[in-house]
Design a protein around this motif. Structure first.
Motif, PDB file in Angstrom:
ATOM      1  N   ASP A  76       0.827  -1.205   0.000  1.00 44.57           N
ATOM      2  CA  ASP A  76       0.000   0.000   0.000  1.00 44.57           C
ATOM      3  C   ASP A  76       0.862   1.255   0.000  1.00 44.57           C
ATOM      4  O   ASP A  76       0.560   2.223  -0.701  1.00 44.57           O
ATOM      5  CB  ASP A  76      -0.917  -0.004   1.230  1.00 44.57           C
ATOM      6  CG  ASP A  76      -1.765   1.256   1.317  1.00 44.57           C
ATOM      7  OD1 ASP A  76      -2.622   1.455   0.435  1.00 44.57           O
ATOM      8  OD2 ASP A  76      -1.555   2.057   2.251  1.00 44.57           O
ATOM      9  N   ALA A  77       1.970   1.240   0.767  1.00 45.82           N
ATOM     10  CA  ALA A  77       2.865   2.396   0.799  1.00 45.82           C
ATOM     11  C   ALA A  77       3.519   2.627  -0.557  1.00 45.82           C
ATOM     12  O   ALA A  77       3.786   3.774  -0.942  1.00 45.82           O
ATOM     13  CB  ALA A  77       3.924   2.194   1.879  1.00 45.82           C
ATOM     14  N   ALA A  78       3.783   1.533  -1.309  1.00 47.25           N
ATOM     15  CA  ALA A  78       4.362   1.688  -2.651  1.00 47.25           C
ATOM     16  C   ALA A  78       3.360   2.263  -3.629  1.00 47.25           C
ATOM     17  O   ALA A  78       3.725   2.987  -4.555  1.00 47.25           O
ATOM     18  CB  ALA A  78       4.870   0.338  -3.142  1.00 47.25           C
ATOM     19  N   GLU A  79       2.088   1.951  -3.443  1.00 44.60           N
ATOM     20  CA  GLU A  79       1.051   2.394  -4.371  1.00 44.60           C
ATOM     21  C   GLU A  79       0.503   3.765  -4.053  1.00 44.60           C
ATOM     22  O   GLU A  79       0.046   4.479  -4.946  1.00 44.60           O
ATOM     23  CB  GLU A  79      -0.113   1.395  -4.362  1.00 44.60           C
ATOM     24  CG  GLU A  79       0.206   0.049  -4.968  1.00 44.60           C
ATOM     25  CD  GLU A  79      -0.995  -0.871  -4.970  1.00 44.60           C
ATOM     26  OE1 GLU A  79      -1.166  -1.612  -5.946  1.00 44.60           O
ATOM     27  OE2 GLU A  79      -1.775  -0.841  -3.993  1.00 44.60           O
ATOM     28  N   SER A  80       0.508   4.150  -2.775  1.00 43.67           N
ATOM     29  CA  SER A  80      -0.217   5.352  -2.364  1.00 43.67           C
ATOM     30  C   SER A  80       0.631   6.207  -1.450  1.00 43.67           C
ATOM     31  O   SER A  80       1.437   5.696  -0.657  1.00 43.67           O
ATOM     32  CB  SER A  80      -1.511   4.951  -1.651  1.00 43.67           C
ATOM     33  OG  SER A  80      -2.179   6.078  -1.138  1.00 43.67           O
ATOM     34  N   LEU A  81       0.441   7.514  -1.545  1.00 42.22           N
ATOM     35  CA  LEU A  81       1.188   8.448  -0.718  1.00 42.22           C
ATOM     36  C   LEU A  81       0.763   8.393   0.744  1.00 42.22           C
ATOM     37  O   LEU A  81       1.561   8.644   1.641  1.00 42.22           O
ATOM     38  CB  LEU A  81       0.983   9.871  -1.253  1.00 42.22           C
ATOM     39  CG  LEU A  81       1.929  10.961  -0.755  1.00 42.22           C
ATOM     40  CD1 LEU A  81       3.359  10.665  -1.177  1.00 42.22           C
ATOM     41  CD2 LEU A  81       1.490  12.316  -1.296  1.00 42.22           C
ATOM     42  N   VAL A  82      -0.485   8.059   1.004  1.00 41.28           N
ATOM     43  CA  VAL A  82      -1.003   8.038   2.368  1.00 41.28           C
ATOM     44  C   VAL A  82      -1.752   6.737   2.605  1.00 41.28           C
ATOM     45  O   VAL A  82      -2.293   6.136   1.682  1.00 41.28           O
ATOM     46  CB  VAL A  82      -1.945   9.228   2.635  1.00 41.28           C
ATOM     47  CG1 VAL A  82      -1.180  10.530   2.617  1.00 41.28           C
ATOM     48  CG2 VAL A  82      -3.083   9.266   1.622  1.00 41.28           C
ATOM     49  N   PRO A  83      -1.796   6.277   3.858  1.00 40.39           N
ATOM     50  CA  PRO A  83      -2.549   5.057   4.162  1.00 40.39           C
ATOM     51  C   PRO A  83      -4.042   5.302   4.057  1.00 40.39           C
ATOM     52  O   PRO A  83      -4.493   6.456   4.011  1.00 40.39           O
ATOM     53  CB  PRO A  83      -2.132   4.742   5.606  1.00 40.39           C
ATOM     54  CG  PRO A  83      -1.684   6.050   6.178  1.00 40.39           C
ATOM     55  CD  PRO A  83      -1.098   6.813   5.036  1.00 40.39           C
ATOM     56  N   PRO A  84      -4.851   4.252   3.990  1.00 39.11           N
ATOM     57  CA  PRO A  84      -6.302   4.439   3.902  1.00 39.11           C
ATOM     58  C   PRO A  84      -6.840   5.222   5.090  1.00 39.11           C
ATOM     59  O   PRO A  84      -6.314   5.129   6.208  1.00 39.11           O
ATOM     60  CB  PRO A  84      -6.852   3.009   3.889  1.00 39.11           C
ATOM     61  CG  PRO A  84      -5.696   2.119   3.636  1.00 39.11           C
ATOM     62  CD  PRO A  84      -4.468   2.838   4.057  1.00 39.11           C
TER      63      PRO A  84
END
Length: 313
Positions: A76-84
């Motif tokens: 998730d950290a690789a895909e998105s700048l912030v967590p859900p």
């Protein structure tokens, strides 16, 4: 009572079965939750058990399935700048596994036996499956069972599971099949390749606009996450509006990338002149201003000193 009656809807029957035969098993193994959703956190991942009632359940009977999901924090950290913003749901999990069948019941069903079957499946199948998916070999087995075209998520999973050769082959395929969005896909693929030690052709385009957002130095972690979440949402929203009505090739070249380094977040925009990009974005900058100590624009090449932004419309 062996089966549901007219005053016991399927929802009540399923809740009874879960409470008696499934929930105790899950709680003994560290899962928490209520209703039909349970989760456990361990080893940089969240593991979910979700009970899915059949959509046509009624007072005469019904059915339910049990689905498993694994949400991997590093992916998730690789895909998105912030967590859900919220705990991930089943459909957001990176690894998803279904039971492969449904537990069905009607007025003649022995509900105690049915509930015992569901509880036994959790003990003998679901819990060991989670243990298997925590290993590289288990992740690779899961990947081999997939029939849909691979994406960067599968590339990441294969590479981190110790299989660089299929990861590289899938990455090459992602880049080769990137139409109608070749430029943003190639840039994202190059980012994943650098992260995973794979090979990828370098991006061939340069940003026409760079915007720097600086958070207040005293921003708390929750404030920082919310500010970046708002930033990501607003930029996606306005780029979507800007693509509307453009030819597909032109729309496919119009995109942005987002990165952060401490309190500084940088958005690079591609595929249109800076002024075309700014026109629909300045309203977003005005709405984002309360979250940031400074917002600066630059239409010069990356690395040049940015100029102060003009006032928003």
């Amino acid at each position: 009572m062996s089966g549901p009656t007219s005053d016991r809807p399927a929802k009540a029957v399923i809740s009874e079965l879960l409470a008696r035969d499934v929930v105790p098993v899950l709680k003994r193994h560290g899962f928490a939750g209520r209703g039909r959703n349970f989760r456990r956190t361990r080893e940089g991942r969240q593991e979910l058990v979700t009970v899915e009632p059949h959509r046509w359940n009624d007072r005469h009977g019904g059915a339910f399935a049990i689905d498993l999901g694994v949400f991997i924090d590093a992916l998730d950290a690789a895909e998105s700048l912030v967590p859900p913003a919220e705990p991930p749901a089943q459909h957001e999990c990176h690894l998803q596994v279904g039971s492969g069948f449904r537990w069905t019941f009607d007025a003649a069903t022995d509900l105690r036996a049915l509930g015992a079957s569901a509880g036994e499946w959790v003990r003998r199948e679901a819990l060991p499956r989670f243990d298997r998916l925590a290993t590289g070999a288990g992740v690779l087995d899961w990947l081999r069972d997939r029939t849909d075209p691979p994406g960067l998520r599968q590339v990441y999973l294969a590479a981190t599971a110790g299989a660089p050769e299929p990861a590289q082959a899938w990455l090459d395929r992602v880049v080769a099949e990137a139409a109608p969005w070749p430029l943003p896909v190639r840039r994202e693929a190059a980012r994943f390749a650098a992260l995973l030690g794979l090979r990828c052709p370098p991006p061939v385009d340069s940003p026409t606009l760079t915007v720097t957002f600086r958070l207040p130095h005293d921003a708390q972690p929750r404030q920082r996450e919310e500010a970046l979440r708002q930033l990501s949402y607003k930029l996606n929203q306005h780029l979507t509006e800007l693509r509307a009505g453009r030819p597909s090739a032109e729309a496919g070249a119009l995109y942005h990338s987002l990165s952060s380094d401490g309190p500084v977040c940088t958005a690079d925009f591609y595929g249109a002149p800076a002024e075309d990009l700014l026109r629909p974005l300045r309203r977003a900058f005005a709405k984002l201003a309360p979250h940031f100590a400074e917002i600066r624009e630059s239409s010069t090449p990356c690395g040049a000193s940015p100029a102060p932004p003009p006032p928003p419309d």
